[in-house]
Design an enzyme around this catalytic site. Structure first.
Site, PDB file in Angstrom:
ATOM      1  N   THR A 133       0.309  24.095 -27.363  1.00 53.73           N
ATOM      2  CA  THR A 133       1.095  23.227 -26.390  1.00 53.73           C
ATOM      3  C   THR A 133       1.764  21.915 -26.902  1.00 53.73           C
ATOM      4  O   THR A 133       0.925  21.297 -27.778  1.00 53.73           O
ATOM      5  CB  THR A 133       0.295  23.099 -24.987  1.00 53.73           C
ATOM      6  OG1 THR A 133       0.965  22.270 -24.354  1.00 53.73           O
ATOM      7  CG2 THR A 133      -1.212  22.460 -25.583  1.00 53.73           C
ATOM      8  N   ASP A 134       2.770  21.678 -26.505  1.00 57.09           N
ATOM      9  CA  ASP A 134       3.345  20.367 -26.641  1.00 57.09           C
ATOM     10  C   ASP A 134       2.460  19.030 -26.109  1.00 57.09           C
ATOM     11  O   ASP A 134       2.721  17.838 -26.697  1.00 57.09           O
ATOM     12  CB  ASP A 134       4.715  19.998 -26.241  1.00 57.09           C
ATOM     13  CG  ASP A 134       4.885  20.150 -24.621  1.00 57.09           C
ATOM     14  OD1 ASP A 134       4.120  20.774 -24.093  1.00 57.09           O
ATOM     15  OD2 ASP A 134       6.105  20.227 -24.213  1.00 57.09           O
ATOM     16  N   GLU A 135       1.474  19.481 -25.234  1.00 56.07           N
ATOM     17  CA  GLU A 135       0.817  18.539 -24.721  1.00 56.07           C
ATOM     18  C   GLU A 135      -0.292  18.015 -25.628  1.00 56.07           C
ATOM     19  O   GLU A 135      -0.844  16.593 -25.312  1.00 56.07           O
ATOM     20  CB  GLU A 135       0.211  18.946 -23.496  1.00 56.07           C
ATOM     21  CG  GLU A 135       0.663  19.568 -22.437  1.00 56.07           C
ATOM     22  CD  GLU A 135       0.049  19.605 -21.053  1.00 56.07           C
ATOM     23  OE1 GLU A 135      -0.909  18.973 -20.777  1.00 56.07           O
ATOM     24  OE2 GLU A 135       0.892  20.334 -20.345  1.00 56.07           O
ATOM     25  N   TYR A 158      -7.582  19.461 -20.753  1.00 59.44           N
ATOM     26  CA  TYR A 158      -7.119  20.954 -21.360  1.00 59.44           C
ATOM     27  C   TYR A 158      -6.228  20.224 -22.694  1.00 59.44           C
ATOM     28  O   TYR A 158      -6.649  21.081 -23.558  1.00 59.44           O
ATOM     29  CB  TYR A 158      -5.893  21.057 -20.328  1.00 59.44           C
ATOM     30  CG  TYR A 158      -4.992  22.038 -20.917  1.00 59.44           C
ATOM     31  CD1 TYR A 158      -5.038  23.430 -21.128  1.00 59.44           C
ATOM     32  CD2 TYR A 158      -3.660  21.574 -21.105  1.00 59.44           C
ATOM     33  CE1 TYR A 158      -4.269  24.188 -21.927  1.00 59.44           C
ATOM     34  CE2 TYR A 158      -2.692  22.547 -21.652  1.00 59.44           C
ATOM     35  CZ  TYR A 158      -2.765  23.703 -22.071  1.00 59.44           C
ATOM     36  OH  TYR A 158      -2.054  24.509 -22.585  1.00 59.44           O
ATOM     37  N   LYS A 162      -6.905  22.034 -26.388  1.00 58.90           N
ATOM     38  CA  LYS A 162      -6.033  22.720 -27.598  1.00 58.90           C
ATOM     39  C   LYS A 162      -5.936  21.964 -28.485  1.00 58.90           C
ATOM     40  O   LYS A 162      -5.509  22.693 -29.651  1.00 58.90           O
ATOM     41  CB  LYS A 162      -4.802  22.816 -26.428  1.00 58.90           C
ATOM     42  CG  LYS A 162      -4.689  23.568 -25.300  1.00 58.90           C
ATOM     43  CD  LYS A 162      -4.827  24.968 -25.522  1.00 58.90           C
ATOM     44  CE  LYS A 162      -3.688  25.997 -26.319  1.00 58.90           C
ATOM     45  NZ  LYS A 162      -3.993  27.569 -26.233  1.00 58.90           N
TER      46      LYS A 162
HETATM   47  P1  NAD Z   1      -2.660  31.963 -18.158  1.00 62.58           P
HETATM   48  O1  NAD Z   1      -3.493  31.097 -17.709  1.00 62.58           O
HETATM   49  O2  NAD Z   1      -1.716  32.374 -17.394  1.00 62.58           O
HETATM   50  O3  NAD Z   1      -3.234  33.230 -18.794  1.00 62.58           O
HETATM   51  C1  NAD Z   1      -4.473  33.060 -19.627  1.00 62.58           C
HETATM   52  C2  NAD Z   1      -5.122  34.473 -19.982  1.00 62.58           C
HETATM   53  O4  NAD Z   1      -6.092  34.162 -20.874  1.00 62.58           O
HETATM   54  C3  NAD Z   1      -5.493  35.131 -18.699  1.00 62.58           C
HETATM   55  O5  NAD Z   1      -5.005  36.299 -18.701  1.00 62.58           O
HETATM   56  C4  NAD Z   1      -6.948  35.038 -18.889  1.00 62.58           C
HETATM   57  O6  NAD Z   1      -7.765  35.940 -18.284  1.00 62.58           O
HETATM   58  C5  NAD Z   1      -7.321  34.998 -20.304  1.00 62.58           C
HETATM   59  N1  NAD Z   1      -8.539  34.387 -20.688  1.00 62.58           N
HETATM   60  C6  NAD Z   1      -8.888  33.195 -20.208  1.00 62.58           C
HETATM   61  N2  NAD Z   1     -10.353  32.664 -20.736  1.00 62.58           N
HETATM   62  C7  NAD Z   1     -10.310  34.056 -21.719  1.00 62.58           C
HETATM   63  C8  NAD Z   1     -11.440  34.243 -22.361  1.00 62.58           C
HETATM   64  N3  NAD Z   1     -12.735  33.688 -22.531  1.00 62.58           N
HETATM   65  N4  NAD Z   1     -11.548  35.323 -23.180  1.00 62.58           N
HETATM   66  C9  NAD Z   1     -10.477  36.521 -22.945  1.00 62.58           C
HETATM   67  N5  NAD Z   1      -9.252  36.089 -22.022  1.00 62.58           N
HETATM   68  C10 NAD Z   1      -9.405  34.939 -21.501  1.00 62.58           C
HETATM   69  O7  NAD Z   1      -1.948  31.030 -19.402  1.00 62.58           O
HETATM   70  P2  NAD Z   1      -0.432  31.190 -19.867  1.00 62.58           P
HETATM   71  O8  NAD Z   1       0.283  30.010 -19.018  1.00 62.58           O
HETATM   72  O9  NAD Z   1       0.109  32.438 -20.181  1.00 62.58           O
HETATM   73  O10 NAD Z   1      -0.834  30.263 -21.439  1.00 62.58           O
HETATM   74  C11 NAD Z   1      -1.259  31.218 -22.364  1.00 62.58           C
HETATM   75  C12 NAD Z   1      -1.267  30.156 -23.800  1.00 62.58           C
HETATM   76  O11 NAD Z   1      -0.181  29.504 -24.107  1.00 62.58           O
HETATM   77  C13 NAD Z   1      -2.242  29.114 -23.295  1.00 62.58           C
HETATM   78  O12 NAD Z   1      -2.941  29.329 -24.635  1.00 62.58           O
HETATM   79  C14 NAD Z   1      -1.739  27.876 -23.245  1.00 62.58           C
HETATM   80  O13 NAD Z   1      -2.430  27.014 -23.690  1.00 62.58           O
HETATM   81  C15 NAD Z   1      -0.490  28.177 -24.013  1.00 62.58           C
HETATM   82  N6  NAD Z   1       0.966  27.654 -23.620  1.00 62.58           N
HETATM   83  C16 NAD Z   1       1.113  27.868 -21.947  1.00 62.58           C
HETATM   84  C17 NAD Z   1       2.424  27.047 -21.759  1.00 62.58           C
HETATM   85  C18 NAD Z   1       2.713  27.323 -20.425  1.00 62.58           C
HETATM   86  O14 NAD Z   1       3.753  26.357 -19.950  1.00 62.58           O
HETATM   87  N7  NAD Z   1       2.371  27.976 -19.631  1.00 62.58           N
HETATM   88  C19 NAD Z   1       3.291  26.447 -22.762  1.00 62.58           C
HETATM   89  C20 NAD Z   1       2.838  26.128 -24.134  1.00 62.58           C
HETATM   90  C21 NAD Z   1       1.445  26.850 -24.716  1.00 62.58           C
HETATM   91  O1  DAU Z   2       3.914  21.413 -21.782  1.00 64.24           O
HETATM   92  C1  DAU Z   2       3.309  22.582 -21.852  1.00 64.24           C
HETATM   93  C2  DAU Z   2       2.092  22.678 -20.634  1.00 64.24           C
HETATM   94  O2  DAU Z   2       2.735  23.168 -19.486  1.00 64.24           O
HETATM   95  C3  DAU Z   2       1.240  24.028 -21.208  1.00 64.24           C
HETATM   96  O3  DAU Z   2       0.409  23.782 -22.363  1.00 64.24           O
HETATM   97  C4  DAU Z   2       0.342  24.297 -19.885  1.00 64.24           C
HETATM   98  O4  DAU Z   2      -0.697  25.411 -20.103  1.00 64.24           O
HETATM   99  C5  DAU Z   2       0.947  24.347 -18.538  1.00 64.24           C
HETATM  100  O5  DAU Z   2       0.249  24.363 -17.532  1.00 64.24           O
HETATM  101  C6  DAU Z   2       1.834  23.441 -18.438  1.00 64.24           C
HETATM  102  O6  DAU Z   2       1.204  22.203 -17.997  1.00 64.24           O
HETATM  103  P1  DAU Z   2       1.848  20.881 -16.896  1.00 64.24           P
HETATM  104  O7  DAU Z   2       0.723  20.172 -16.656  1.00 64.24           O
HETATM  105  O8  DAU Z   2       3.159  20.382 -17.617  1.00 64.24           O
HETATM  106  O9  DAU Z   2       2.292  22.073 -15.949  1.00 64.24           O
HETATM  107  P2  DAU Z   2       2.377  22.114 -14.319  1.00 64.24           P
HETATM  108  O10 DAU Z   2       3.083  23.197 -13.767  1.00 64.24           O
HETATM  109  O11 DAU Z   2       0.899  22.004 -13.742  1.00 64.24           O
HETATM  110  O12 DAU Z   2       2.930  20.659 -13.962  1.00 64.24           O
HETATM  111  C7  DAU Z   2       4.293  20.548 -14.371  1.00 64.24           C
HETATM  112  C8  DAU Z   2       4.699  18.899 -13.788  1.00 64.24           C
HETATM  113  O13 DAU Z   2       4.604  19.092 -12.123  1.00 64.24           O
HETATM  114  C9  DAU Z   2       3.646  18.121 -14.141  1.00 64.24           C
HETATM  115  O14 DAU Z   2       4.367  16.775 -14.196  1.00 64.24           O
HETATM  116  C10 DAU Z   2       2.943  17.734 -12.786  1.00 64.24           C
HETATM  117  C11 DAU Z   2       3.793  18.116 -11.722  1.00 64.24           C
HETATM  118  N1  DAU Z   2       3.104  18.827 -10.566  1.00 64.24           N
HETATM  119  C12 DAU Z   2       2.422  19.960 -10.604  1.00 64.24           C
HETATM  120  C13 DAU Z   2       1.945  20.521  -9.762  1.00 64.24           C
HETATM  121  C14 DAU Z   2       0.990  21.852  -9.980  1.00 64.24           C
HETATM  122  C15 DAU Z   2       3.281  18.383  -9.305  1.00 64.24           C
HETATM  123  O15 DAU Z   2       4.487  17.394  -9.022  1.00 64.24           O
HETATM  124  N2  DAU Z   2       2.822  18.994  -8.014  1.00 64.24           N
HETATM  125  C16 DAU Z   2       2.227  20.110  -8.352  1.00 64.24           C
HETATM  126  O16 DAU Z   2       1.665  20.569  -7.350  1.00 64.24           O
END
Ligand code: NAD
Ligand code: DAU
Length: 355
Positions: A133-135, A158, A162
């Site tokens: 992630t970019d975080e 989180y 990562k």
């Molecule tokens: P998600 O939470 O939707 O899915 C996570 C999946 O991992 C689920 O299917 C869960 O059952 C599985 N999992 C969790 N713990 C596990 C374990 N111990 N063993 C096996 N499986 C397990 O997550 P996502 O949003 O699809 O993100 C996927 C990946 O991409 C993560 O590594 C996250 O850090 C990264 N990522 C997400 C975003 C985003 O915007 N969602 C952006 C950048 C990177």
């Molecule tokens: O940047 C990549 C990341 O993006 C991934 O690594 C994470 O897995 C993914 O969850 C996401 O993180 P964020 O914290 O940015 O996403 P989230 O959807 O939780 O929140 C997006 C923005 O919206 C953030 O600034 C918080 C705000 N927010 C979120 C929720 C859930 C609100 O204002 N209200 C809300 O109820």
């Protein structure tokens, strides 16, 4: 034939990626290892169960015996590692699971790859893609972008977990010569995203006339990327990326949270009409207590992946958000199943008494 192990393939990005790979790579065998936590939903891939190229294994990436067996018995020669605890708010209220899965789980996969691949002299023909992630880079001010060379400065449990996993992946490349690559991507949106995340949460609440919680002043900025573009980027890194490198992936689409929420409200008003009270959906917005340590702005410089691998985002936000809203409107059953379960308790713990 390549045997690809996808971890976390029943989650949001993982399930989109499994579908993408089976559609685009006819000569692939794909194993999906997923623990099915609250975020993993096998229904995301139920139509693929009969595909002979696809095998689902319910299991934990922290289970050393299971992971080692999968590597050696199935002939895995590539890994795309998504499995993680992914929600920042949950990491604030309960970080332990994040440390276990994101750090120890990644270490466990790396160890299995080291033992099985390097032990058999398969270091040159294998690939381990770590999806991150970019975080990990922390928070930006009004200007500037995250580059691959930006120093790590994670600020939530989180992102710290990562960042730790990224460092382990890099260490296994430098120390043992394990063929690893890491991608650091911005916020994804699209089908199958769990409704704890901003976009699906707002779509769901706004559709049903519920309050729309916006943290702080709503001016935090995220760089939104449509999930299919992320999947395509990862598949290109898998095929053509340089081992040992990291690639930033971003949407070129910075938005303040309030802009995103307003846009969803307006599209739903247009598609569904006004609320029964005759008010528009923007009237549901509530500015609530901010997230602890809330990162102000994320923005990705994706020049490297563009120049080296020829990847660029194809979907613009305006089209992608409409497609996403349509998907949620067309898949009411998928979301109803989720919000009827333990989600209710999560929602009240997270949002009650927050105003
Ligand atoms: P998600 O939470 O939707 O899915 C996570 C999946 O991992 C689920 O299917 C869960 O059952 C599985 N999992 C969790 N713990 C596990 C374990 N111990 N063993 C096996 N499986 C397990 O997550 P996502 O949003 O699809 O993100 C996927 C990946 O991409 C993560 O590594 C996250 O850090 C990264 N990522 C997400 C975003 C985003 O915007 N969602 C952006 C950048 C990177
Ligand atoms: O940047 C990549 C990341 O993006 C991934 O690594 C994470 O897995 C993914 O969850 C996401 O993180 P964020 O914290 O940015 O996403 P989230 O959807 O939780 O929140 C997006 C923005 O919206 C953030 O600034 C918080 C705000 N927010 C979120 C929720 C859930 C609100 O204002 N209200 C809300 O109820």
């Amino acid at each position: 034939m390549r045997c690809l192990l996808v971890t976390g393939g029943c989650g949001f990005i993982g399930s989109n990626f499994v579908r993408f790979m089976l559609e685009h790579e006819p000569a692939i065998r794909l194993i999906n290892l997923d623990k099915l936590t609250y975020a993993g939903n096998p229904k995301n891939l139920s139509d693929l169960e009969t595909d002979p190229r696809y095998l689902f294994i319910k299991g934990d990436i922290c289970d050393q015996k299971l992971v080692k067996e999968i590597f050696s018995d199935e002939g895995v020669d590539a890994v795309v590692h998504f499995a993680a605890e992914s929600h920042v708010d949950r990491s604030i209220s309960g970080p332990a699971e994040f440390i276990q899965t994101n750090i120890f789980g990644t270490f466990n996969l790396l160890e299995a790859a080291r033992e099985v691949w390097l032990g058999a002299g398969r270091g040159k023909t294998s690939r381990f893609i770590h999806v991150s992630t970019d975080e990990v880079y922390g928070s930006l001010g009004e200007k500037g972008y995250f580059k691959e060379t930006t120093s790590y400065d994670p600020r939530s449990p989180y992102s710290a977990s990562k960042a730790s996993s990224d460092h382990l992946v890099s260490a296994y490349f430098h120390t043992y010569g394990l063929p690893t690559l890491t991608t650091n991507c911005s916020n994804n949106y699209g089908p199958f995203q769990f409704p704890e995340k901003l976009i699906p949460l707002i779509i769901h609440n706004a559709r049903h006339g519920k309050e729309l919680p916006v943290y702080g002043d709503g001016k935090n900025v995220r760089d939104w990327l449509f999930v299919a573009d992320h999947c395509r980027a990862i598949s290109m890194v898998l095929k053509k990326g340089t081992v040992g490198e990291t690639y930033n992936i971003g949407g070129n689409s910075e938005k303040q949270n309030i802009e995103v929420v307003d846009t969803i409200c307006d599209i739903l008003d247009e598609k569904l009409g006004l609320l029964p009270s005759s008010k528009d959906r923007r009237s549901l917005i509530r500015f609530v207590r901010d997230r602890a340590g809330h990162d102000r702005r994320y923005a990705i410089d994706a020049t490297k992946i563009k120049e080296e691998l020829g990847w660029e985002p194809e979907m613009d936000f305006e089209t992608g958000i409409r497609q996403t809203i349509d998907w949620y409107l067309d898949n009411s059953e998928w979301i109803a199943d989720i919000v009827n379960g333990s989600y209710r308790q999560y929602y009240s713990e997270m949002y009650e008494n927050r105003s």
